[in-house]
Design a protein around this motif. Structure first.
Motif, PDB file in Angstrom:
ATOM      1  N   GLU A 179     -17.193 -13.067  21.724  1.00  0.00           N
ATOM      2  CA  GLU A 179     -17.714 -14.109  21.359  1.00  0.00           C
ATOM      3  C   GLU A 179     -16.412 -15.216  21.613  1.00  0.00           C
ATOM      4  OE1 GLU A 179     -18.515 -14.145  17.169  1.00  0.00           O
ATOM      5  OE2 GLU A 179     -20.399 -13.033  17.557  1.00  0.00           O
TER       6      GLU A 179
ATOM      7  N   THR B 267     -31.765  -8.050  14.188  1.00  0.00           N
ATOM      8  CA  THR B 267     -30.885  -7.081  13.746  1.00  0.00           C
ATOM      9  C   THR B 267     -30.558  -6.046  15.120  1.00  0.00           C
ATOM     10  OG1 THR B 267     -32.885  -5.772  13.348  1.00  0.00           O
ATOM     11  CG2 THR B 267     -31.842  -6.587  11.464  1.00  0.00           C
TER      12      THR B 267
ATOM     13  N   ALA C 158     -17.173  -7.307  19.216  1.00  0.00           N
ATOM     14  CA  ALA C 158     -18.088  -8.283  19.221  1.00  0.00           C
ATOM     15  C   ALA C 158     -17.183  -9.673  18.984  1.00  0.00           C
ATOM     16  CB  ALA C 158     -19.030  -8.117  17.983  1.00  0.00           C
ATOM     17  N   ARG C 159     -16.220  -9.621  18.048  1.00  0.00           N
ATOM     18  CA  ARG C 159     -15.540 -10.882  17.940  1.00  0.00           C
ATOM     19  C   ARG C 159     -14.753 -11.293  19.220  1.00  0.00           C
ATOM     20  NH1 ARG C 159     -14.999  -8.695  12.850  1.00  0.00           N
ATOM     21  NH2 ARG C 159     -12.980  -7.624  13.174  1.00  0.00           N
TER      22      ARG C 159
ATOM     23  N   ASP D 290     -17.310  -4.232  15.358  1.00  0.00           N
ATOM     24  CA  ASP D 290     -17.333  -5.653  15.255  1.00  0.00           C
ATOM     25  C   ASP D 290     -16.149  -6.158  15.756  1.00  0.00           C
ATOM     26  OD1 ASP D 290     -19.560  -5.269  13.643  1.00  0.00           O
ATOM     27  OD2 ASP D 290     -18.504  -5.333  11.876  1.00  0.00           O
ATOM     28  N   VAL D 291     -14.971  -5.471  15.942  1.00  0.00           N
ATOM     29  CA  VAL D 291     -13.979  -6.293  16.624  1.00  0.00           C
ATOM     30  C   VAL D 291     -14.210  -6.694  18.025  1.00  0.00           C
ATOM     31  CG1 VAL D 291     -12.863  -4.099  17.315  1.00  0.00           C
ATOM     32  CG2 VAL D 291     -11.371  -6.135  17.116  1.00  0.00           C
TER      33      VAL D 291
ATOM     34  N   LEU E  65     -24.624  -8.505  20.547  1.00  0.00           N
ATOM     35  CA  LEU E  65     -25.020  -7.982  19.567  1.00  0.00           C
ATOM     36  C   LEU E  65     -25.047  -6.400  19.294  1.00  0.00           C
ATOM     37  CD1 LEU E  65     -27.161  -8.740  16.929  1.00  0.00           C
ATOM     38  CD2 LEU E  65     -28.756  -8.472  18.688  1.00  0.00           C
TER      39      LEU E  65
ATOM     40  N   TRP F  78     -22.655  -4.547  19.826  1.00  0.00           N
ATOM     41  CA  TRP F  78     -21.325  -4.069  19.325  1.00  0.00           C
ATOM     42  C   TRP F  78     -21.600  -3.736  17.898  1.00  0.00           C
ATOM     43  CZ3 TRP F  78     -18.810  -2.190  22.776  1.00  0.00           C
ATOM     44  CH2 TRP F  78     -18.678  -2.479  24.181  1.00  0.00           C
ATOM     45  N   GLU F  79     -22.487  -4.519  17.161  1.00  0.00           N
ATOM     46  CA  GLU F  79     -22.591  -4.203  15.719  1.00  0.00           C
ATOM     47  C   GLU F  79     -23.421  -3.009  15.397  1.00  0.00           C
ATOM     48  OE1 GLU F  79     -24.698  -7.630  13.961  1.00  0.00           O
ATOM     49  OE2 GLU F  79     -23.384  -9.028  14.869  1.00  0.00           O
ATOM     50  N   TRP F  80     -24.286  -2.570  16.370  1.00  0.00           N
ATOM     51  CA  TRP F  80     -25.123  -1.581  16.386  1.00  0.00           C
ATOM     52  C   TRP F  80     -23.837  -0.331  16.560  1.00  0.00           C
ATOM     53  CZ3 TRP F  80     -26.294   3.024  19.331  1.00  0.00           C
ATOM     54  CH2 TRP F  80     -27.497   3.755  18.850  1.00  0.00           C
TER      55      TRP F  80
ATOM     56  N   HIS G 261     -20.954  -0.343  15.606  1.00  0.00           N
ATOM     57  CA  HIS G 261     -20.155  -0.433  14.419  1.00  0.00           C
ATOM     58  C   HIS G 261     -18.423  -0.984  15.102  1.00  0.00           C
ATOM     59  CE1 HIS G 261     -22.929   0.954  11.699  1.00  0.00           C
ATOM     60  NE2 HIS G 261     -23.063   1.847  12.243  1.00  0.00           N
TER      61      HIS G 261
END
Length: 284
Positions: free
Chosen positions: A192, A99, A188-189, A185-186, A177, A179-181, A183
């Motif tokens: 990647e 997490t 994060a993608r 997510d874009v 990781l 970037w999820e915290w 919020h």
């Protein structure tokens, strides 16, 4: 009484205060001119990636196109010799639990600054430190080309790749990781996606670590005490981020710092050479 008509003269071109040169270009065009030397870096990256492409993720060819083998355990063993353990494995065993946490967000933010720091400081050097612009560009190009030569001569697997091959302990690639915290997510993608297209065996030396230290070394002489503390903190934060997120070993970071010193010396050599051999002014 008649007056003679005075010949009309064209308005003077704006003069660069630091170089004493006339320029006809607006700020956007000047920015593109300032960034143009950085295209050399992109070409060098592409060449290095083509050379190391046969290695892929280590499941295909055993050497790159120049015959250099993939080094998987060498950097890990060097970390063990220096510190008694592999710091990435040690850190992730205690901090990564699947997490995202606040420190993952800090790591993600620090990591992504690498992609904007060099272009940003190049622009600052062009517009605000023009007398040191050539020094900065020479330092960046020397650092990058030496680092890329290292990738070609010594292709090395980063910790996350060594872990995928079961050569070291459990390590996940967690540089995105955080970037999820946050919020985001874009982002994060996008991270990647960029990592999937990058050279997976370009780990030794770490140019992320090198660039952070190069920025600190270049600005050090003109920075105050607080700014110097921030510059040093940034270089150390980048190093810690790279090790924690599984992107690099400690020895990769140390090698990157050495390359940054080489780049700094190259930049200063260019400045010294210009001072010893000033440009010849044309006589009127």
């Amino acid at each position: 009484m008649s007056t003679e008509a005075r010949p009309r003269t064209a308005p003077a071109k704006p003069v660069d205060p630091s170089l004493g040169e006339q320029t006809r270009h607006g700020p956007v065009a000047q920015l593109l001119i300032a960034w143009s030397p950085l295209s050399t870096i992109l070409v060098a990256y592409w060449v290095a990636q083509w050379i190391t492409a046969p290695l892929g993720t280590g499941d295909g060819a055993s050497t790159n196109r120049l015959g250099a083998p993939l080094h998987v355990l060498g950097p890990a063993r060097a970390d063990e010799t220096l510190l008694g353990t592999v710091p990435t494995v040690w850190l992730q065993a205690r901090l990564v639990d699947g997490t995202p946490h606040w420190y993952d967000a800090v790591a993600a933010l620090v990591y992504v600054t690498h992609f904007v720091t060099i272009p940003l400081l190049t622009a600052v050097a062009w517009f605000r430190l023009r007398d040191r612009f050539r020094e900065w560009v020479a330092a960046v190009l020397a650092m990058t080309l030496v680092g890329i030569a290292g990738y070609v001569a010594y292709p090395a697997a980063p910790p996350w790749l060594a872990a995928e091959q079961d050569r070291i302990g459990d390590v996940a690639r967690v540089s995105g990781l955080g970037w999820e915290w946050l919020h985001l997510d874009v982002v994060a993608r996008l991270t990647e996606l960029g990592q999937s297209a990058s050279n997976p065996v370009a780990a030794m030396p770490s140019l992320h670590a090198a660039a952070a230290l190069l920025v600190a070394l270049f600005l050090w002489s003109s920075a105050g005490r607080l700014a110097r503390l921030l510059l040093a903190a940034y270089a150390l934060a980048m190093a810690a981020t790279l090790v924690y997120t599984g992107e690099h070993y400690v020895v990769d970071v140390l090698a990157g710092w050495l390359v940054a010193v080489v780049g700094t010396l190259a930049g200063r050599a260019v400045t010294a050479l210009r001072q010893d051999h000033p440009p010849i002014e044309e006589s009127a």
